[in-house]
Design a protein around this motif. Structure first.
Motif, PDB file in Angstrom:
ATOM      1  N   ARG A  50       0.828  -1.207   0.000  1.00 26.13           N
ATOM      2  CA  ARG A  50       0.000   0.000   0.000  1.00 26.13           C
ATOM      3  C   ARG A  50       0.864   1.260   0.000  1.00 26.13           C
ATOM      4  NH1 ARG A  50      -3.100  -3.134   3.628  1.00 26.13           N
ATOM      5  NH2 ARG A  50      -2.160  -2.102   5.424  1.00 26.13           N
ATOM      6  N   ARG A  51       1.990   1.220   0.758  1.00 24.33           N
ATOM      7  CA  ARG A  51       2.861   2.396   0.808  1.00 24.33           C
ATOM      8  C   ARG A  51       3.510   2.653  -0.543  1.00 24.33           C
ATOM      9  NH1 ARG A  51       8.175   3.828   2.222  1.00 24.33           N
ATOM     10  NH2 ARG A  51       8.867   1.685   2.537  1.00 24.33           N
ATOM     11  N   PHE A  52       3.936   1.568  -1.181  1.00 21.94           N
ATOM     12  CA  PHE A  52       4.554   1.724  -2.499  1.00 21.94           C
ATOM     13  C   PHE A  52       3.534   2.241  -3.504  1.00 21.94           C
ATOM     14  CE2 PHE A  52       6.632   0.599  -6.414  1.00 21.94           C
ATOM     15  CZ  PHE A  52       7.982   0.724  -6.118  1.00 21.94           C
ATOM     16  N   ALA A  53       2.321   1.698  -3.450  1.00 23.28           N
ATOM     17  CA  ALA A  53       1.264   2.149  -4.362  1.00 23.28           C
ATOM     18  C   ALA A  53       0.930   3.609  -4.127  1.00 23.28           C
ATOM     19  CB  ALA A  53       0.012   1.286  -4.174  1.00 23.28           C
ATOM     20  N   ALA A  54       0.912   4.014  -2.854  1.00 25.05           N
ATOM     21  CA  ALA A  54       0.602   5.410  -2.543  1.00 25.05           C
ATOM     22  C   ALA A  54       1.662   6.329  -3.115  1.00 25.05           C
ATOM     23  CB  ALA A  54       0.505   5.590  -1.035  1.00 25.05           C
ATOM     24  N   ARG A  55       2.927   5.924  -3.045  1.00 22.02           N
ATOM     25  CA  ARG A  55       3.981   6.780  -3.594  1.00 22.02           C
ATOM     26  C   ARG A  55       3.896   6.843  -5.110  1.00 22.02           C
ATOM     27  NH1 ARG A  55      10.576   6.639  -3.074  1.00 22.02           N
ATOM     28  NH2 ARG A  55      10.846   8.763  -3.810  1.00 22.02           N
ATOM     29  N   LEU A  56       3.662   5.694  -5.741  1.00 21.40           N
ATOM     30  CA  LEU A  56       3.533   5.693  -7.195  1.00 21.40           C
ATOM     31  C   LEU A  56       2.334   6.501  -7.630  1.00 21.40           C
ATOM     32  CD1 LEU A  56       4.366   1.988  -8.101  1.00 21.40           C
ATOM     33  CD2 LEU A  56       5.732   4.002  -8.622  1.00 21.40           C
ATOM     34  N   GLY A  57       1.249   6.341  -6.922  1.00 18.94           N
ATOM     35  CA  GLY A  57       0.048   7.072  -7.305  1.00 18.94           C
ATOM     36  C   GLY A  57       0.105   8.526  -6.939  1.00 18.94           C
ATOM     37  N   GLY A  58       0.765   8.856  -5.837  1.00 12.11           N
ATOM     38  CA  GLY A  58       0.926  10.239  -5.426  1.00 12.11           C
ATOM     39  C   GLY A  58      -0.360  10.894  -4.971  1.00 12.11           C
ATOM     40  N   LEU A  59      -1.336  10.111  -4.556  1.00 13.64           N
ATOM     41  CA  LEU A  59      -2.618  10.678  -4.115  1.00 13.64           C
ATOM     42  C   LEU A  59      -2.959  10.151  -2.732  1.00 13.64           C
ATOM     43  CD1 LEU A  59      -4.713  10.231  -7.373  1.00 13.64           C
ATOM     44  CD2 LEU A  59      -3.712  12.328  -6.508  1.00 13.64           C
ATOM     45  N   ALA A  60      -3.004  11.007  -1.765  1.00 12.61           N
ATOM     46  CA  ALA A  60      -3.355  10.595  -0.409  1.00 12.61           C
ATOM     47  C   ALA A  60      -4.857  10.359  -0.295  1.00 12.61           C
ATOM     48  CB  ALA A  60      -2.926  11.679   0.595  1.00 12.61           C
ATOM     49  N   ARG A  61      -5.256   9.640   0.753  1.00 14.28           N
ATOM     50  CA  ARG A  61      -6.664   9.325   0.926  1.00 14.28           C
ATOM     51  C   ARG A  61      -7.525  10.591   0.993  1.00 14.28           C
ATOM     52  NH1 ARG A  61      -8.705   4.656   2.653  1.00 14.28           N
ATOM     53  NH2 ARG A  61      -6.666   4.017   3.424  1.00 14.28           N
ATOM     54  N   ALA A  62      -7.028  11.616   1.666  1.00 16.42           N
ATOM     55  CA  ALA A  62      -7.805  12.857   1.786  1.00 16.42           C
ATOM     56  C   ALA A  62      -8.017  13.507   0.434  1.00 16.42           C
ATOM     57  CB  ALA A  62      -7.073  13.832   2.724  1.00 16.42           C
ATOM     58  N   ARG A  63      -6.996  13.452  -0.431  1.00 15.34           N
ATOM     59  CA  ARG A  63      -7.134  14.049  -1.752  1.00 15.34           C
ATOM     60  C   ARG A  63      -8.137  13.275  -2.593  1.00 15.34           C
ATOM     61  NH1 ARG A  63      -1.477  14.883  -4.429  1.00 15.34           N
ATOM     62  NH2 ARG A  63      -2.798  15.907  -5.958  1.00 15.34           N
ATOM     63  N   LEU A  64      -8.157  11.953  -2.424  1.00 13.24           N
ATOM     64  CA  LEU A  64      -9.130  11.156  -3.157  1.00 13.24           C
ATOM     65  C   LEU A  64     -10.554  11.495  -2.711  1.00 13.24           C
ATOM     66  CD1 LEU A  64      -7.390   7.664  -3.230  1.00 13.24           C
ATOM     67  CD2 LEU A  64      -7.854   9.163  -5.175  1.00 13.24           C
ATOM     68  N   SER A  65     -10.736  11.673  -1.402  1.00 14.56           N
ATOM     69  CA  SER A  65     -12.065  12.017  -0.900  1.00 14.56           C
ATOM     70  C   SER A  65     -12.507  13.363  -1.437  1.00 14.56           C
ATOM     71  CB  SER A  65     -12.038  12.047   0.636  1.00 14.56           C
ATOM     72  OG  SER A  65     -11.705  10.775   1.139  1.00 14.56           O
ATOM     73  N   ALA A  66     -11.583  14.327  -1.462  1.00 14.10           N
ATOM     74  CA  ALA A  66     -11.922  15.649  -1.993  1.00 14.10           C
ATOM     75  C   ALA A  66     -12.272  15.566  -3.467  1.00 14.10           C
ATOM     76  CB  ALA A  66     -10.734  16.599  -1.779  1.00 14.10           C
TER      77      ALA A  66
ATOM     78  N   ALA B 256       7.551   4.283 -24.036  1.00 12.25           N
ATOM     79  CA  ALA B 256       6.689   3.909 -22.905  1.00 12.25           C
ATOM     80  C   ALA B 256       5.721   2.804 -23.300  1.00 12.25           C
ATOM     81  CB  ALA B 256       5.924   5.133 -22.408  1.00 12.25           C
ATOM     82  N   ALA B 257       6.254   1.622 -23.579  1.00 12.35           N
ATOM     83  CA  ALA B 257       5.393   0.494 -23.937  1.00 12.35           C
ATOM     84  C   ALA B 257       4.825  -0.208 -22.706  1.00 12.35           C
ATOM     85  CB  ALA B 257       6.177  -0.505 -24.794  1.00 12.35           C
ATOM     86  N   THR B 258       5.497  -0.081 -21.571  1.00 11.50           N
ATOM     87  CA  THR B 258       5.088  -0.757 -20.340  1.00 11.50           C
ATOM     88  C   THR B 258       4.121   0.116 -19.541  1.00 11.50           C
ATOM     89  OG1 THR B 258       7.100  -2.078 -20.206  1.00 11.50           O
ATOM     90  CG2 THR B 258       5.948  -1.661 -18.140  1.00 11.50           C
ATOM     91  N   THR B 259       3.120  -0.511 -18.918  1.00  9.46           N
ATOM     92  CA  THR B 259       2.146   0.229 -18.121  1.00  9.46           C
ATOM     93  C   THR B 259       2.127  -0.292 -16.686  1.00  9.46           C
ATOM     94  OG1 THR B 259       0.371  -1.279 -18.814  1.00  9.46           O
ATOM     95  CG2 THR B 259       0.654   0.749 -20.088  1.00  9.46           C
ATOM     96  N   ILE B 260       1.664   0.576 -15.776  1.00  9.73           N
ATOM     97  CA  ILE B 260       1.524   0.198 -14.373  1.00  9.73           C
ATOM     98  C   ILE B 260       0.172   0.681 -13.878  1.00  9.73           C
ATOM     99  CG2 ILE B 260       2.704   2.295 -13.567  1.00  9.73           C
ATOM    100  CD1 ILE B 260       3.794   0.558 -11.226  1.00  9.73           C
ATOM    101  N   ARG B 261      -0.499  -0.144 -13.068  1.00 11.81           N
ATOM    102  CA  ARG B 261      -1.782   0.206 -12.472  1.00 11.81           C
ATOM    103  C   ARG B 261      -1.661   0.060 -10.955  1.00 11.81           C
ATOM    104  NH1 ARG B 261      -3.162  -3.327 -16.337  1.00 11.81           N
ATOM    105  NH2 ARG B 261      -3.864  -4.912 -14.867  1.00 11.81           N
ATOM    106  N   THR B 262      -2.090   1.084 -10.250  1.00 15.21           N
ATOM    107  CA  THR B 262      -2.126   1.027  -8.788  1.00 15.21           C
ATOM    108  C   THR B 262      -3.557   1.298  -8.348  1.00 15.21           C
ATOM    109  OG1 THR B 262      -1.765   3.374  -8.283  1.00 15.21           O
ATOM    110  CG2 THR B 262       0.182   2.076  -8.851  1.00 15.21           C
ATOM    111  N   ALA B 263      -3.757   1.351  -7.036  1.00 15.31           N
ATOM    112  CA  ALA B 263      -5.095   1.620  -6.519  1.00 15.31           C
ATOM    113  C   ALA B 263      -5.551   3.029  -6.851  1.00 15.31           C
ATOM    114  CB  ALA B 263      -5.119   1.406  -5.006  1.00 15.31           C
ATOM    115  N   THR B 264      -4.622   3.921  -7.175  1.00 20.67           N
ATOM    116  CA  THR B 264      -4.981   5.322  -7.375  1.00 20.67           C
ATOM    117  C   THR B 264      -4.759   5.850  -8.776  1.00 20.67           C
ATOM    118  OG1 THR B 264      -2.774   6.006  -6.641  1.00 20.67           O
ATOM    119  CG2 THR B 264      -4.524   5.892  -4.960  1.00 20.67           C
ATOM    120  N   CYS B 265      -4.007   5.152  -9.616  1.00 18.40           N
ATOM    121  CA  CYS B 265      -3.763   5.696 -10.953  1.00 18.40           C
ATOM    122  C   CYS B 265      -3.270   4.614 -11.900  1.00 18.40           C
ATOM    123  CB  CYS B 265      -2.753   6.842 -10.904  1.00 18.40           C
ATOM    124  SG  CYS B 265      -1.058   6.284 -10.642  1.00 18.40           S
TER     125      CYS B 265
END
Length: 275
Positions: free
Chosen positions: A7-23, A207-216
């Motif tokens: 989750r911590r790694f995904a949060a850094r990759l996504g760069g969106l904190a829970r509060a920002r997602l709620s907003a 950029a042929a490779t893609t990444i998906r996280t919980a936020t982006c």
């Protein structure tokens, strides 16, 4: 490594904190129609789109000595003192033509620029500034690099000199399929973390490779490919993401790491058998 690490790694990759997602969710609830209009604007570029296709070079002419042609790469110090990395592609061409493409990777940025042939001198060639051809994130690279000098060394390496800084580059793979086949496919976080990386063949610098996280969802620009590791710049489309490496593990899994973080615990990815 537990789910918390994922989750911590995904949060850094996504760069969106829970509060920002709620907003963001609240804004969407109040202005869905406006958001749809913005998303569907014809011709609007998606993050990383400019990195999908390789940047063309002159590839004609005879002034560049053949020994300089091809791909070169190696560690390059960054202004912040971190472990940077550089990739240089040199093609045929004559004076004033675009003969080289320089990709510079830092901990949180990736810059790509063309270079023009300035002069061919005994034992070296001079390259002068061309155009900036991509930056992740968008404002990371202010201007193209200045004059660069290239000089072949007795051990087969290439010395790139910029001002008083000398970077030693070594021959590197080129062509449309540089990724060893064992990497290709989709890999998912082994400990239920919501991260998936889909590795595809693609020329170095694209950029042929893609990444998906919980936020982006974003694109990964390939900077280096070898049997030992793949090097990627920050994710195009995910805020505050670091440069990463994908390293094969003895058990057949892959380790996604941040090479600039001394406290980093690699995130283990396993092959997605559904694909």
């Amino acid at each position: 490594m537990g789910a918390a690490r994922a989750r911590r790694f995904a949060a850094r990759l996504g760069g969106l904190a829970r509060a920002r997602l709620s907003a963001l969710a609240a804004v969407l609830a109040l202005a869905v129609a406006v958001v749809l209009v913005l998303v569907l604007v014809p011709g609007e570029k998606q993050p990383g789109e400019e990195w999908i296709e390789p940047v063309p070079l002159a590839d004609k002419g005879s002034s560049v000595p053949p020994a300089y042609e091809g791909g070169w790469e190696g560690p390059m110090p960054t202004p912040q003192g971190n472990k940077g990395y550089a990739r240089l592609d040199v093609a045929r061409g004559d004076k004033g033509q675009r003969v080289a493409l320089l990709t510079e990777m830092g901990e949180t940025y990736l810059c790509r620029s063309t270079l023009k042939l300035g002069a061919v001198e005994p034992g070296r060639i001079r390259l002068r500034s061309g155009e900036r051809k991509g930056a992740i994130p968008g404002g990371a690279c202010t201007k193209p690099p200045g004059v660069q000098t290239l000089a072949l060394q007795a051990d087969g390496s290439l010395a790139l000199t910029r001002g008083t800084t000398v970077t030693v580059l070594r021959p590197a793979p080129t062509g449309p399929r540089p990724v060893p086949p064992g990497y290709t496919g989709t890999w998912r976080a082994a400990d239920r973390g919501r991260i998936a990386v889909t590795v595809r063949q693609g020329q170095i610098g694209t950029a042929a490779t893609t990444i998906r996280t919980a936020t982006c969802t974003g694109r990964l620009v390939l900077v280096s490919a070898s049997a030992e590791r793949l090097k990627f710049g920050p994710v195009a489309g995910c805020e505050d993401s670091p440069s990463t490496e994908l390293v094969p593990a003895p058990d057949g899994s892959m380790l996604l790491t941040d090479p600039n973080d001394p406290e980093d615990v690699p995130l283990r990815l396993v092959r997605d058998r559904k694909r």
